[in-house]
Write an enzyme that holds these catalytic residues in place. Structure first.
Site, PDB file in Angstrom:
ATOM      1  N   LYS A   1     -13.159   0.843  -1.906  1.00  0.00           N
ATOM      2  CA  LYS A   1     -14.164   1.044  -0.855  1.00  0.00           C
ATOM      3  C   LYS A   1     -15.401   1.759  -1.415  1.00  0.00           C
ATOM      4  O   LYS A   1     -16.535   1.418  -1.099  1.00  0.00           O
ATOM      5  CB  LYS A   1     -13.569   1.868   0.294  1.00  0.00           C
ATOM      6  CG  LYS A   1     -12.566   1.098   1.163  1.00  0.00           C
ATOM      7  CD  LYS A   1     -12.137   1.927   2.363  1.00  0.00           C
ATOM      8  CE  LYS A   1     -11.086   1.221   3.210  1.00  0.00           C
ATOM      9  NZ  LYS A   1     -10.661   1.975   4.387  1.00  0.00           N
TER      10      LYS A   1
ATOM     11  N   GLU B   1       0.818  -1.220   0.000  1.00  0.00           N
ATOM     12  CA  GLU B   1       0.000   0.000   0.000  1.00  0.00           C
ATOM     13  C   GLU B   1       0.847   1.263   0.000  1.00  0.00           C
ATOM     14  O   GLU B   1       0.401   2.314  -0.429  1.00  0.00           O
ATOM     15  CB  GLU B   1      -0.934   0.020   1.222  1.00  0.00           C
ATOM     16  CG  GLU B   1      -2.190  -0.782   1.010  1.00  0.00           C
ATOM     17  CD  GLU B   1      -3.282  -0.482   2.025  1.00  0.00           C
ATOM     18  OE1 GLU B   1      -3.078   0.347   2.935  1.00  0.00           O
ATOM     19  OE2 GLU B   1      -4.343  -1.092   1.922  1.00  0.00           O
TER      20      GLU B   1
ATOM     21  N   HIS C   1       8.896 -26.807   0.629  1.00  0.00           N
ATOM     22  CA  HIS C   1       8.268 -27.913  -0.092  1.00  0.00           C
ATOM     23  C   HIS C   1       7.169 -27.401  -1.009  1.00  0.00           C
ATOM     24  O   HIS C   1       6.301 -28.152  -1.413  1.00  0.00           O
ATOM     25  CB  HIS C   1       7.728 -28.931   0.918  1.00  0.00           C
ATOM     26  CG  HIS C   1       8.795 -29.383   1.853  1.00  0.00           C
ATOM     27  ND1 HIS C   1       9.686 -30.377   1.537  1.00  0.00           N
ATOM     28  CD2 HIS C   1       9.155 -28.916   3.076  1.00  0.00           C
ATOM     29  CE1 HIS C   1      10.544 -30.530   2.545  1.00  0.00           C
ATOM     30  NE2 HIS C   1      10.246 -29.652   3.483  1.00  0.00           N
TER      31      HIS C   1
HETATM   32  O1  PA5 Z   1      -3.408   1.160   5.800  1.00  0.00           O
HETATM   33  C1  PA5 Z   1      -4.488   1.551   5.410  1.00  0.00           C
HETATM   34  O2  PA5 Z   1      -4.740   2.762   5.284  1.00  0.00           O
HETATM   35  C2  PA5 Z   1      -5.622   0.595   5.112  1.00  0.00           C
HETATM   36  O3  PA5 Z   1      -5.187  -0.699   4.933  1.00  0.00           O
HETATM   37  C3  PA5 Z   1      -6.618   0.620   6.257  1.00  0.00           C
HETATM   38  O4  PA5 Z   1      -5.982   0.274   7.436  1.00  0.00           O
HETATM   39  C4  PA5 Z   1      -7.799  -0.319   6.006  1.00  0.00           C
HETATM   40  O5  PA5 Z   1      -8.407  -0.050   4.779  1.00  0.00           O
HETATM   41  C5  PA5 Z   1      -8.839  -0.142   7.123  1.00  0.00           C
HETATM   42  O6  PA5 Z   1      -9.240   1.188   7.212  1.00  0.00           O
HETATM   43  P1  PA5 Z   1      -9.876   1.765   8.521  1.00  0.00           P
HETATM   44  O7  PA5 Z   1      -8.894   1.651   9.616  1.00  0.00           O
HETATM   45  O8  PA5 Z   1     -10.190   3.181   8.194  1.00  0.00           O
HETATM   46  O9  PA5 Z   1     -11.107   0.955   8.799  1.00  0.00           O
END
Ligand code: PA5
Length: 430
Positions: free
Chosen positions: A416, A281, A302
């Site tokens: 989302k 990310e 394996h």
């Molecule tokens: O790192 C990030 O920004 C994302 O992976 C969020 O953690 C994930 O989408 C969950 O979002 P939130 O904490 O707003 O529910």
């Protein structure tokens, strides 16, 4: 420091230009420290003022609870899960009370099973979402709230709904906060300037850790030592996170744009999953980045090792090893008295795992693959904090080298928004 890092297969490469660029984000951190403006996720490491409140809340939640369920996904779950995994082993995930569950991958069957198997009267739900708007977490929360409400009406134990839930969400107006206020659920703030995937060392990762009985001061101390080493080391080529990021970047330039992270330790399996999200990310955007792949030793010898040794030369390998020699049951060949088993006689299971890790790294090196070994002296709260900090620093330095913003995730947000649209369309069709 609680770990050492050694990289093989890159000795004759000139990385000076890459190191010069790697120094830029590190110098920025050094300047931020002087000005007291460190990134949110690094700031709590300068002091421990938030820890007593986390420990106190953890003690209250632990009291009389058989189970604690962490409802969150992505960065709101993986860091905590990686830390709590220290308390687990591969075969008995639930050997200590309270048992901590991470139903982070939403599924109808798993959610049904969780709610029907839990003794809800002795369960606490931790709801974690930075934005307060993530569909999976909100849906799970509503299912759990309905189940607890129904249980309370049935058993009439004089308890309040609010005793079964704790919410961690950022300040300001958002769906989760409105919901928590409506049902009077206790709320703990998720700092606005700490991104989900960088939150493992904040309340998000440390509250579940403390509930699991881990020493969160040690986790912070391990992380702090790595951060301080980075901020106080003059030569960029001596900072492990900078060396890691520079090597990964250089390998990617040479076509090795897959990064395999393979711990030889079951309890680090979740750390590799956390890292996969952190790197993907943070660095994978604008057509750039490398692909993190996770593997676990020795089991994946394996499964994937054939490809790693003999497949395309497009990978950079990181192994995390702990000192396993002499650990675990001793292998006694008297029962078999087979000379072919002699090589194991008197050795331990730990000796075998250590030999396998060594053999895998050696075989890869012989096939001219770039291999990094991160060696932990001990696997504990301190070294987990150190590893988490190492990888977070490596990631922000790596993002700078790839010239991308380490802190946004536009594609995840796009997903989302689309999910919400599909749910709304589906509702209209019914
Ligand atoms: O790192 C990030 O920004 C994302 O992976 C969020 O953690 C994930 O989408 C969950 O979002 P939130 O904490 O707003 O529910």
């Amino acid at each position: 420091m609680s770990y050492s890092q050694e990289i093989r297969g890159q000795e004759d490469r000139d990385l000076s230009a890459v190191f010069a660029r790697a120094a830029e984000p590190v110098n920025l951190l050094k300047a931020q420290r002087q000005e007291n403006t460190l990134y949110g996720f690094l700031r709590p490491l300068d002091h421990a003022e938030d820890l007593p409140a986390i420990e106190c809340l953890a003690a209250t939640i632990r009291y009389g609870r058989n189970d604690v369920v962490v409802l969150g996904t992505g960065g709101s779950s993986l860091g905590a899960h990686a830390l709590v995994a220290l308390k687990k082993n591969r075969f008995s995930h639930n050997n200590q009370y309270p048992r901590i569950h991470f139903p982070d991958n939403l599924g109808p069957d798993s959610m049904d099973a969780l709610l029907s198997e839990l003794d809800l009267a002795h369960t606490h739900f931790l709801i974690i979402s930075k934005s307060g708007g993530t569909a999976e977490t909100l849906a799970q929360m509503m299912a759990c709230l309905a189940a607890v409400k129904e249980m309370l009406e049935r058993v009439q134990n004089g308890r309040q709904l609010s005793e079964y839930f704790t919410v961690i969400v950022e300040p300001g107006d958002n769906i989760l906060r409105r919901f928590a206020n409506r049902w009077r659920l206790p709320i703990f703030d998720h700092a606005k300037d700490i991104g989900g995937r960088y939150s493992a060392l904040s309340v998000v990762g440390l509250l579940p850790s403390a509930i699991a009985g881990l020493d969160i001061r040690e986790t912070r101390r391990g992380a702090r030592d790595v951060l301080m080493n980075c901020l106080e080391t003059e030569n960029i080529e001596d900072i492990p996170a900078a060396i890691g990021a520079a090597t990964i970047y250089h390998c990617a330039e040479e076509g090795m744009n897959i990064n395999v992270l393979m711990p030889y330790e079951c309890r680090l399996d979740m750390l590799a999953r956390w890292h996969q999200q952190l790197w993907s990310e943070s660095v994978g955007k604008a057509g750039k980045g490398t692909t993190p792949v996770r593997a676990l030793g020795p089991v994946d010898q394996h499964s994937q090792l054939q490809l790693y040794l003999d497949g395309p030369n497009d990978k950079f390998f990181t192994f995390i090893t702990t000192n396993m020699n002499g650990k675990g049951p001793v292998i006694d060949d008297k029962l078999a008295s087979d000379p072919e088993l002699g090589y194991m006689s008197g050795r331990t299971i730990g000796d075998l795992v250590a030999a396998e890790a060594r053999a895998t790294m050696e075989a890869l090196s012989r096939h001219n693959k770039p291999v990094r070994q991160i060696k932990l002296e001990r696997l504990n709260e301190y070294s987990m904090g150190a590893l988490i900090m190492h990888f977070m620093l490596e990631t922000i330095i790596g993002a700078h080298l790839f010239d991308v913003n380490a802190f946004d995730q536009p594609a995840v947000e796009e997903g989302k928004v689309l999910t919400r649209q599909y749910m709304e369309w589906g509702r209209r069709m019914h």
